[in-house]
Scaffold this motif. Structure first.
Motif, PDB file in Angstrom:
ATOM      1  N   SER A   1       0.824  -1.223   0.000  1.00 50.70           N
ATOM      2  CA  SER A   1       0.000   0.000   0.000  1.00 50.70           C
ATOM      3  C   SER A   1       0.847   1.258   0.000  1.00 50.70           C
ATOM      4  O   SER A   1       0.485   2.255  -0.608  1.00 50.70           O
ATOM      5  N   HIS A   2       1.963   1.232   0.725  1.00 55.21           N
ATOM      6  CA  HIS A   2       2.862   2.387   0.782  1.00 55.21           C
ATOM      7  C   HIS A   2       4.187   1.943   1.369  1.00 55.21           C
ATOM      8  O   HIS A   2       4.340   0.797   1.783  1.00 55.21           O
ATOM      9  N   ALA A   3       5.146   2.878   1.419  1.00 55.91           N
ATOM     10  CA  ALA A   3       6.520   2.477   1.722  1.00 55.91           C
ATOM     11  C   ALA A   3       6.884   2.557   3.201  1.00 55.91           C
ATOM     12  O   ALA A   3       8.041   2.324   3.555  1.00 55.91           O
TER      13      ALA A   3
ATOM     14  N   LEU B   1       7.735   1.540   6.869  1.00 55.69           N
ATOM     15  CA  LEU B   1       8.397   0.294   7.259  1.00 55.69           C
ATOM     16  C   LEU B   1       7.456  -0.766   7.821  1.00 55.69           C
ATOM     17  O   LEU B   1       7.648  -1.956   7.583  1.00 55.69           O
ATOM     18  N   ASP B   2       6.426  -0.339   8.558  1.00 58.04           N
ATOM     19  CA  ASP B   2       5.535  -1.343   9.162  1.00 58.04           C
ATOM     20  C   ASP B   2       4.690  -2.064   8.110  1.00 58.04           C
ATOM     21  O   ASP B   2       3.979  -3.008   8.441  1.00 58.04           O
ATOM     22  N   HIS B   3       4.820  -1.655   6.836  1.00 51.44           N
ATOM     23  CA  HIS B   3       4.077  -2.322   5.756  1.00 51.44           C
ATOM     24  C   HIS B   3       4.989  -3.038   4.757  1.00 51.44           C
ATOM     25  O   HIS B   3       4.505  -3.802   3.929  1.00 51.44           O
ATOM     26  N   ILE B   4       6.290  -2.754   4.840  1.00 59.52           N
ATOM     27  CA  ILE B   4       7.197  -3.377   3.857  1.00 59.52           C
ATOM     28  C   ILE B   4       8.315  -4.208   4.480  1.00 59.52           C
ATOM     29  O   ILE B   4       8.999  -4.949   3.798  1.00 59.52           O
TER      30      ILE B   4
ATOM     31  N   GLY C   1      -5.697   0.590   3.357  1.00 59.94           N
ATOM     32  CA  GLY C   1      -4.362   1.179   3.512  1.00 59.94           C
ATOM     33  C   GLY C   1      -4.375   2.129   4.700  1.00 59.94           C
ATOM     34  O   GLY C   1      -5.410   2.311   5.354  1.00 59.94           O
ATOM     35  N   ASP C   2      -3.226   2.737   4.991  1.00 61.64           N
ATOM     36  CA  ASP C   2      -3.164   3.723   6.077  1.00 61.64           C
ATOM     37  C   ASP C   2      -3.786   5.009   5.558  1.00 61.64           C
ATOM     38  O   ASP C   2      -3.326   5.570   4.558  1.00 61.64           O
ATOM     39  N   THR C   3      -4.788   5.501   6.251  1.00 62.43           N
ATOM     40  CA  THR C   3      -5.447   6.719   5.763  1.00 62.43           C
ATOM     41  C   THR C   3      -6.225   7.417   6.866  1.00 62.43           C
ATOM     42  O   THR C   3      -6.749   6.772   7.773  1.00 62.43           O
TER      43      THR C   3
ATOM     44  N   GLY D   1      -2.007  11.021   9.609  1.00 59.61           N
ATOM     45  CA  GLY D   1      -2.863  10.472   8.546  1.00 59.61           C
ATOM     46  C   GLY D   1      -3.520   9.159   8.921  1.00 59.61           C
ATOM     47  O   GLY D   1      -3.418   8.171   8.181  1.00 59.61           O
ATOM     48  N   HIS D   2      -4.158   9.144  10.075  1.00 62.55           N
ATOM     49  CA  HIS D   2      -4.841   7.931  10.558  1.00 62.55           C
ATOM     50  C   HIS D   2      -6.225   8.284  11.110  1.00 62.55           C
ATOM     51  O   HIS D   2      -6.551   9.446  11.302  1.00 62.55           O
ATOM     52  N   HIS D   3      -6.987   7.233  11.430  1.00 60.26           N
ATOM     53  CA  HIS D   3      -8.316   7.429  12.002  1.00 60.26           C
ATOM     54  C   HIS D   3      -8.326   7.184  13.501  1.00 60.26           C
ATOM     55  O   HIS D   3      -7.539   6.396  14.036  1.00 60.26           O
TER      56      HIS D   3
ATOM     57  N   TYR E   1      -8.283  -2.801  11.528  1.00 57.38           N
ATOM     58  CA  TYR E   1      -6.877  -3.149  11.776  1.00 57.38           C
ATOM     59  C   TYR E   1      -6.061  -1.877  12.009  1.00 57.38           C
ATOM     60  O   TYR E   1      -6.568  -0.773  11.892  1.00 57.38           O
ATOM     61  N   HIS E   2      -4.788  -2.052  12.326  1.00 62.25           N
ATOM     62  CA  HIS E   2      -3.808  -0.969  12.525  1.00 62.25           C
ATOM     63  C   HIS E   2      -3.969  -0.246  13.870  1.00 62.25           C
ATOM     64  O   HIS E   2      -3.447   0.844  14.080  1.00 62.25           O
ATOM     65  N   ILE E   3      -4.680  -0.845  14.822  1.00 63.22           N
ATOM     66  CA  ILE E   3      -4.759  -0.246  16.158  1.00 63.22           C
ATOM     67  C   ILE E   3      -3.361  -0.283  16.784  1.00 63.22           C
ATOM     68  O   ILE E   3      -2.652  -1.295  16.711  1.00 63.22           O
TER      69      ILE E   3
END
Ligand SMILES: [Zn+2]
Ligand SMILES: [Zn+2]
Length: 257
Positions: free
Chosen positions: A52-54, A56-59, A158-160, A199-201, A224-226
């Motif tokens: 989704s993006h670069a 580190l916690d996603h790649i 994705g992260d948004t 950039g999160h909810h 997810y992503h809590i």
């Protein structure tokens, strides 16, 4: 379509893992915990990973899965993302300094990983699935994904933070039979400032955001992503959101949608 939860948190402890989800054990969505959460045969069985993006916690586990797959002689892993995301991953990660360039190892002809550029809002076929990326609102370029198989479609936010285009696309005629959505929420309501800056909810903005989807009552949302530090607080605040089909998955869960 089967969704397996490898990692579903916005951080790491021995009980929390960063974002990584499997669709039918064939495609991974994000790579935050592909090696910390999967054994070798499962790692080798993957055909593609959507990034989704670069951040580190996603790649980050692309590094260790590449290493393992190279030694086991697995077929090339397709790593798919937007041009900008893949450029960041190439420049700062697989650059021959921080980590070897596995697009050339063991050979350029038969490498360990193969990058595939996704053009936002165009349909690409990845490992037999129709995949569409839609840009969302984060601190760096980030995309949501719509993954469509024979038995319906899955969306991944994705992260948004608050965003509009994704919901326009999901509400449009182009998305058929959406079965579930993996949706981010990261911080508790009292940390709204931090959520907005990064950039999160929070549960509050999530409650407003999900109503942008026309059939919100019918769609199961997997949150997810809590952030591990705020897990209990965010769960409590999400439980107060009414009229929504919300589930907070745990590591190892799997869902048939
Ligand atoms: Zn991020
Ligand atoms: Zn993240």
């Amino acid at each position: 379509m089967e969704i397996r939860i490898i990692g579903c948190h916005g951080g790491e402890t021995p009980r929390h893992r960063p974002s990584a989800f499997l669709v039918d054990d064939r495609i991974a969505i994000d790579a935050g915990s592909l090696t910390s959460g999967m054994d070798l045969p499962a790692q080798c069985g993957l055909e593609a990973c959507l990034v989704s993006h670069a951040h580190l916690d996603h790649i980050r586990d692309l590094a260790t899965i590449a290493d393992n797959r190279c030694q086991k002689g697995c077929p090339p892993l397709v790593v798919a993302g937007t041009k900008e995301t893949l450029a960041l991953v190439r420049k700062h990660f697989f650059n021959g300094l921080l980590w070897p360039d596995f697009t050339k190892i063991p050979s350029v002809r038969e490498p360990t990983i193969r990058f595939e550029v996704l053009t936002p809002e165009r349909t690409h076929i990845i490992a037999g699935y129709k995949v569409r990326a839609v840009e969302v609102s984060h601190t760096i370029e980030c995309c949501a994904f719509i993954v469509e198989g024979k038995s319906g479609a899955l969306a991944y936010s994705g992260d948004t933070g608050p965003t509009d285009r994704l919901w326009e696309v999901l509400n449009g005629a182009g998305v058929k039979d959406l079965r579930a959505m993996l949706m981010e929420v990261s911080f508790p309501n009292r940390e709204q400032n931090l959520a907005s800056l990064s950039g999160h909810h929070t549960p509050r903005t999530l409650g407003i955001e999900l109503k942008k989807y026309k059939k919100v009552k019918d769609l199961p949302f997997l949150l997810y992503h809590i952030k591990p530090v705020f897990q209990a607080e965010v769960e409590k605040e999400c439980a107060k959101l009414r009229g929504l089909n919300l589930t907070i998955p745990k590591l190892g869960d799997h869902f048939i949608v």
